[in-house]
Design a protein around this motif. Sequence first.
Motif, PDB file in Angstrom:
ATOM      1  N   HIS A  79       0.827  -1.220   0.000  1.00 22.85           N
ATOM      2  CA  HIS A  79       0.000   0.000   0.000  1.00 22.85           C
ATOM      3  C   HIS A  79       0.856   1.263   0.000  1.00 22.85           C
ATOM      4  N   ASP A 126      -2.606   7.439  -4.466  1.00 23.57           N
ATOM      5  CA  ASP A 126      -3.911   6.803  -4.664  1.00 23.57           C
ATOM      6  C   ASP A 126      -4.640   6.834  -3.314  1.00 23.57           C
ATOM      7  N   GLN A 127      -5.790   7.494  -3.272  1.00 15.26           N
ATOM      8  CA  GLN A 127      -6.517   7.659  -2.011  1.00 15.26           C
ATOM      9  C   GLN A 127      -6.872   6.317  -1.362  1.00 15.26           C
ATOM     10  N   ASN A 128      -7.240   5.335  -2.172  1.00 14.62           N
ATOM     11  CA  ASN A 128      -7.560   4.014  -1.638  1.00 14.62           C
ATOM     12  C   ASN A 128      -6.331   3.374  -0.988  1.00 14.62           C
ATOM     13  N   GLN A 129      -5.180   3.476  -1.651  1.00 15.91           N
ATOM     14  CA  GLN A 129      -3.955   2.920  -1.082  1.00 15.91           C
ATOM     15  C   GLN A 129      -3.548   3.662   0.185  1.00 15.91           C
ATOM     16  N   PHE A 162      -5.596   5.043   2.276  1.00 17.18           N
ATOM     17  CA  PHE A 162      -6.504   4.566   3.312  1.00 17.18           C
ATOM     18  C   PHE A 162      -6.015   3.234   3.874  1.00 17.18           C
ATOM     19  N   HIS A 163      -5.652   2.301   3.004  1.00 14.67           N
ATOM     20  CA  HIS A 163      -5.189   0.988   3.461  1.00 14.67           C
ATOM     21  C   HIS A 163      -3.852   1.086   4.202  1.00 14.67           C
TER      22      HIS A 163
END
Length: 140
Positions: free
Chosen positions: A93, A98-101, A103-104
């Motif tokens: 991650h 990348d916003q998703n990465q 977050f993770h």
Amino acid sequence: MNKNLASPHMVTPAVGRILIAAIFLISGLGKLMAPGATMAYIASLGLPAPLLGFLGALVLELAGAVLLVIGYRTRIVALLLAAYAVVTALIFHHALADQNQMFHFLKNFAMAGGLLQVAAFGSGAFGLDARRAPASQAIA
């Protein structure tokens, strides 16, 4: 039932362990149901020995979750899972744009923080560790 055993202070560590273990259990079961996809993802990052990585992650996630829930060897299990959470954040991650990465990545670090609390304070009264320890250490 002893009033002290039913107090929130006594129950909270067990609930916390179960909640933290849930993510590892679900992740491990996901890997078990889709081993090919997991190994392909590991290989896509250029990591060596995808099968070995898959097996290691599977065992750590499933065994770690079960051991956390039952409160057995809680401190060492929590330390191992905390290290695993940080390492997987850094490896899988790290694309923080990348916003998703992102977050993770942060989720993994938050899990590591919670696991460090478990490592510091132990299983609490409702765990197998409490049965093995002298009464003076059962709450620790």
